[in-house]
Design a protein around this motif. Sequence first.
Motif, PDB file in Angstrom:
ATOM      1  N   SER A   1      61.875  42.938  34.648  1.00 30.75           N
ATOM      2  CA  SER A   1      61.875  42.381  35.992  1.00 30.75           C
ATOM      3  C   SER A   1      60.678  41.471  36.187  1.00 30.75           C
ATOM      4  CB  SER A   1      61.846  43.502  37.042  1.00 30.75           C
ATOM      5  OG  SER A   1      60.546  43.740  37.471  1.00 30.75           O
ATOM      6  N   SER A   2      60.786  40.557  37.141  1.00 29.77           N
ATOM      7  CA  SER A   2      59.726  39.593  37.386  1.00 29.77           C
ATOM      8  C   SER A   2      58.467  40.263  37.908  1.00 29.77           C
ATOM      9  CB  SER A   2      60.197  38.533  38.390  1.00 29.77           C
ATOM     10  OG  SER A   2      60.559  39.154  39.620  1.00 29.77           O
ATOM     11  N   GLU A   3      58.565  41.482  38.415  1.00 26.11           N
ATOM     12  CA  GLU A   3      57.422  42.170  38.979  1.00 26.11           C
ATOM     13  C   GLU A   3      56.815  43.180  38.012  1.00 26.11           C
ATOM     14  OE1 GLU A   3      58.050  43.827  42.808  1.00 26.11           O
ATOM     15  OE2 GLU A   3      59.244  42.151  43.526  1.00 26.11           O
ATOM     16  N   SER A   4      57.314  43.219  36.785  1.00 27.07           N
ATOM     17  CA  SER A   4      56.866  44.261  35.870  1.00 27.07           C
ATOM     18  C   SER A   4      55.436  44.042  35.393  1.00 27.07           C
ATOM     19  CB  SER A   4      57.802  44.335  34.657  1.00 27.07           C
ATOM     20  OG  SER A   4      57.763  43.123  33.933  1.00 27.07           O
ATOM     21  N   SER A   5      54.970  42.805  35.363  1.00 31.04           N
ATOM     22  CA  SER A   5      53.620  42.519  34.892  1.00 31.04           C
ATOM     23  C   SER A   5      52.915  41.644  35.916  1.00 31.04           C
ATOM     24  CB  SER A   5      53.669  41.811  33.537  1.00 31.04           C
ATOM     25  OG  SER A   5      52.369  41.529  33.075  1.00 31.04           O
ATOM     26  N   THR A   6      51.814  42.105  36.438  1.00 31.63           N
ATOM     27  CA  THR A   6      51.066  41.343  37.423  1.00 31.63           C
ATOM     28  C   THR A   6      50.286  40.229  36.740  1.00 31.63           C
ATOM     29  OG1 THR A   6      49.206  42.860  37.231  1.00 31.63           O
ATOM     30  CG2 THR A   6      50.843  43.331  38.952  1.00 31.63           C
ATOM     31  N   THR A   7      49.933  39.207  37.494  1.00 30.86           N
ATOM     32  CA  THR A   7      49.090  38.139  36.971  1.00 30.86           C
ATOM     33  C   THR A   7      47.644  38.612  36.964  1.00 30.86           C
ATOM     34  OG1 THR A   7      50.571  36.444  37.821  1.00 30.86           O
ATOM     35  CG2 THR A   7      48.334  35.759  37.287  1.00 30.86           C
ATOM     36  N   CYS A   8      46.941  38.347  35.893  1.00 32.28           N
ATOM     37  CA  CYS A   8      45.549  38.765  35.773  1.00 32.28           C
ATOM     38  C   CYS A   8      44.690  38.063  36.826  1.00 32.28           C
ATOM     39  CB  CYS A   8      45.012  38.424  34.385  1.00 32.28           C
ATOM     40  SG  CYS A   8      45.969  39.099  33.008  1.00 32.28           S
ATOM     41  N   PRO A   9      43.556  38.656  37.193  1.00 31.45           N
ATOM     42  CA  PRO A   9      42.634  38.006  38.129  1.00 31.45           C
ATOM     43  C   PRO A   9      42.153  36.647  37.625  1.00 31.45           C
ATOM     44  CG  PRO A   9      42.076  40.323  37.884  1.00 31.45           C
ATOM     45  CD  PRO A   9      43.123  40.028  36.847  1.00 31.45           C
ATOM     46  N   GLU A  10      41.602  35.857  38.539  1.00 32.75           N
ATOM     47  CA  GLU A  10      41.193  34.482  38.231  1.00 32.75           C
ATOM     48  C   GLU A  10      40.183  34.407  37.095  1.00 32.75           C
ATOM     49  OE1 GLU A  10      41.793  31.052  39.750  1.00 32.75           O
ATOM     50  OE2 GLU A  10      43.613  32.258  39.708  1.00 32.75           O
ATOM     51  N   TYR A  11      39.284  35.389  36.999  1.00 31.86           N
ATOM     52  CA  TYR A  11      38.241  35.274  35.980  1.00 31.86           C
ATOM     53  C   TYR A  11      38.797  35.316  34.563  1.00 31.86           C
ATOM     54  CZ  TYR A  11      38.263  40.478  35.838  1.00 31.86           C
ATOM     55  OH  TYR A  11      38.615  41.807  35.723  1.00 31.86           O
ATOM     56  N   PHE A  12      40.042  35.747  34.392  1.00 28.95           N
ATOM     57  CA  PHE A  12      40.668  35.716  33.065  1.00 28.95           C
ATOM     58  C   PHE A  12      40.831  34.278  32.567  1.00 28.95           C
ATOM     59  CE2 PHE A  12      41.374  40.048  33.934  1.00 28.95           C
ATOM     60  CZ  PHE A  12      41.966  40.690  32.856  1.00 28.95           C
ATOM     61  N   ARG A  13      40.876  33.322  33.469  1.00 30.84           N
ATOM     62  CA  ARG A  13      41.026  31.920  33.053  1.00 30.84           C
ATOM     63  C   ARG A  13      39.875  31.478  32.147  1.00 30.84           C
ATOM     64  NH1 ARG A  13      44.539  28.581  36.155  1.00 30.84           N
ATOM     65  NH2 ARG A  13      45.454  29.612  37.986  1.00 30.84           N
ATOM     66  N   HIS A  14      38.725  32.104  32.284  1.00 29.84           N
ATOM     67  CA  HIS A  14      37.568  31.693  31.490  1.00 29.84           C
ATOM     68  C   HIS A  14      37.696  32.095  30.018  1.00 29.84           C
ATOM     69  CE1 HIS A  14      35.356  30.133  34.888  1.00 29.84           C
ATOM     70  NE2 HIS A  14      35.656  31.228  35.580  1.00 29.84           N
TER      71      HIS A  14
ATOM     72  N   CYS B   1      27.017  38.347  27.407  1.00 29.46           N
ATOM     73  CA  CYS B   1      26.824  37.316  28.430  1.00 29.46           C
ATOM     74  C   CYS B   1      26.705  35.948  27.782  1.00 29.46           C
ATOM     75  CB  CYS B   1      25.587  37.615  29.276  1.00 29.46           C
ATOM     76  SG  CYS B   1      24.001  37.356  28.442  1.00 29.46           S
ATOM     77  N   GLY B   2      26.787  34.920  28.622  1.00 28.33           N
ATOM     78  CA  GLY B   2      26.654  33.552  28.147  1.00 28.33           C
ATOM     79  C   GLY B   2      25.928  32.723  29.182  1.00 28.33           C
ATOM     80  N   ASP B   3      25.693  31.448  28.846  1.00 31.06           N
ATOM     81  CA  ASP B   3      25.147  30.508  29.817  1.00 31.06           C
ATOM     82  C   ASP B   3      25.712  29.133  29.520  1.00 31.06           C
ATOM     83  OD1 ASP B   3      23.708  29.498  27.659  1.00 31.06           O
ATOM     84  OD2 ASP B   3      21.793  30.327  28.308  1.00 31.06           O
ATOM     85  N   ASP B   4      25.325  28.155  30.330  1.00 28.89           N
ATOM     86  CA  ASP B   4      25.900  26.819  30.200  1.00 28.89           C
ATOM     87  C   ASP B   4      25.404  26.071  28.978  1.00 28.89           C
ATOM     88  OD1 ASP B   4      27.302  27.247  32.529  1.00 28.89           O
ATOM     89  OD2 ASP B   4      25.772  26.320  33.813  1.00 28.89           O
TER      90      ASP B   4
ATOM     91  N   THR C   1      31.752  37.505  36.406  1.00 26.32           N
ATOM     92  CA  THR C   1      30.938  36.979  37.506  1.00 26.32           C
ATOM     93  C   THR C   1      31.201  35.508  37.808  1.00 26.32           C
ATOM     94  OG1 THR C   1      29.131  36.605  35.926  1.00 26.32           O
ATOM     95  CG2 THR C   1      29.090  38.644  37.200  1.00 26.32           C
ATOM     96  N   ARG C   2      31.891  34.795  36.915  1.00 21.65           N
ATOM     97  CA  ARG C   2      32.152  33.384  37.184  1.00 21.65           C
ATOM     98  C   ARG C   2      33.153  33.181  38.316  1.00 21.65           C
ATOM     99  NH1 ARG C   2      32.831  31.751  30.874  1.00 21.65           N
ATOM    100  NH2 ARG C   2      33.352  33.977  30.780  1.00 21.65           N
ATOM    101  N   SER C   3      33.782  34.255  38.778  1.00 24.02           N
ATOM    102  CA  SER C   3      34.698  34.156  39.915  1.00 24.02           C
ATOM    103  C   SER C   3      34.020  34.476  41.246  1.00 24.02           C
ATOM    104  CB  SER C   3      35.888  35.110  39.725  1.00 24.02           C
ATOM    105  OG  SER C   3      36.824  34.565  38.821  1.00 24.02           O
ATOM    106  N   LEU C   4      32.772  34.882  41.213  1.00 28.70           N
ATOM    107  CA  LEU C   4      32.068  35.216  42.451  1.00 28.70           C
ATOM    108  C   LEU C   4      31.621  33.948  43.168  1.00 28.70           C
ATOM    109  CD1 LEU C   4      29.860  38.162  41.148  1.00 28.70           C
ATOM    110  CD2 LEU C   4      32.054  38.308  42.353  1.00 28.70           C
ATOM    111  N   MET C   5      31.728  33.955  44.495  1.00 27.67           N
ATOM    112  CA  MET C   5      31.380  32.785  45.293  1.00 27.67           C
ATOM    113  C   MET C   5      30.295  33.130  46.311  1.00 27.67           C
ATOM    114  SD  MET C   5      33.208  30.299  44.135  1.00 27.67           S
ATOM    115  CE  MET C   5      32.988  29.078  45.427  1.00 27.67           C
TER     116      MET C   5
END
Length: 514
Positions: free
Chosen positions: A105-118, A220-223, A360-364
Amino acid sequence: MQGIPFLATRSSSLAISLFVVIIIGAFISTRFLDDSASLMVTSSSTKTSLITLTSNSRPNDGPKKLKQTQPRLVVPLNCSISEPRTCPASHYPSKFIIRSNVESSSESSTTCPEYFRHIHDDLWPWRETGITEGMVRKAKRTATFRLTIVNGTAYVQQYVKAFQSRDTSTLWGILQLLRRYPGKVPDLDIMFDCVDWPVIKTEWFQSPNASAPPPLFRYCGDDATFDIVFPDWSFWGWPEINIKPWVGLSKDLNEGNRRVKWEDRDPHAYWKGNPKVAETRMDLMKCNVSEKQDWGARVYEQDWSREQQQGFQQSDLASQCVHRYKIYIEGSAWSVSEKYILACDSMTLLVNPHYYDFFTRSLMPLEHYWPIREDDKCRSIKHAVDWGNNNPEKAKAIGKAASNFIQDQLNIDYVYDYMFHLLSEYAKLLKYKPTVPRKAVELCSESMACPATGFEKKFMEESLVKGPIDATPCTLPPPYPPSTLRSVLRKRETSMKQVEKWEKEYWDNQKNLQ
């Protein structure tokens, strides 16, 4: 007493038997109709067995989410082996395949939080070249250990011993990932550095003829670096200072939040830790209250030797959620304390950081925390505390948004799913088939937990994944589109400038009042 005729007895018996058969048949038929999930478990030394799981839902109840907090199949540790540091043969399933209409089903797996994009950002340096074994070997220069996973089995080659139990807890966490998703983690080969600060400098690989950087995992990392960020060891406990694994600790923190209402909390900014690890922390100690000045801060040096002798009575994290404001400041690099501070419902006063960890890259700013100037901490803290006490509802909302983020988007399910997706995406980049290094040894939960003692053993037992989870990982979101990323960065910059403006106006007014 007169006996019952034989014929009457036989007829009654047949009627009762027929009635029982009908009831049993109806029950079995109903169970087959209600059957909604089948799980296939394969063990390396046993024949394939089919485990059928049932639920009380009906087909017309609509799609069901399959995410479960507890696994259906429980596989305890097997510490009965003669040699405690060896792995038992064929004890744990090598595969766990979900077969379910629910899963599709389309609801069987939730989308991961935004910080997963990193995850995509951290693996970006190898998107074109891929990762060769030679690249991996180059990362050995500072690595603590090399971890190889082949056919679902982990092997480790230790190079140096990490500080305290960082390496042990990290490896334990990866083993629990394998127990959670057996047969789903692909073959891979990684180098891991357990030291705080990142070391793979971007400037070394910017020339047109530069080779791809060596892939190196750390916390951890940095720029200015290419290190690959991985969840830190403390999610599985920190034995040396009696910090529980994350599942139990996050519950304690949530309960601690309810002990004192935000309005009734101490209206000062609180920090307690080891200031000697960084100059910026020593500078923070100057912001403590004195006879001449009150900056609105209450900061304390943590004496871990004394705490250990006294049984950590003064370092219970859940008991520290009694201040309206809590300060986060980096140590020698990023600090694991950040998630504990953010989880307290207090408005986090975050001294502008140089490093980030995986979430932490998703914190504003102004949404999850209040930014504090690193070069003028005391005045910045004083302004933040006064602003919060004059705007209690807004300050309370910032604190609550941060703790909600930690409880909802940083629960242990998402921590494991982040590990799963990061390792899976990394494995896709490998240009070779991983094999077990000659000096590597097999690693399993038994070889780590069975000989362990004290808090280390206790925390391993508490954080043990009891068995395969009957759920799929959350769905990894795609990389940020450039326009979206620019929008996120612009929003962060705008919020930071807004705070700087308020702070300047505040101190200009204070000067006029003198």
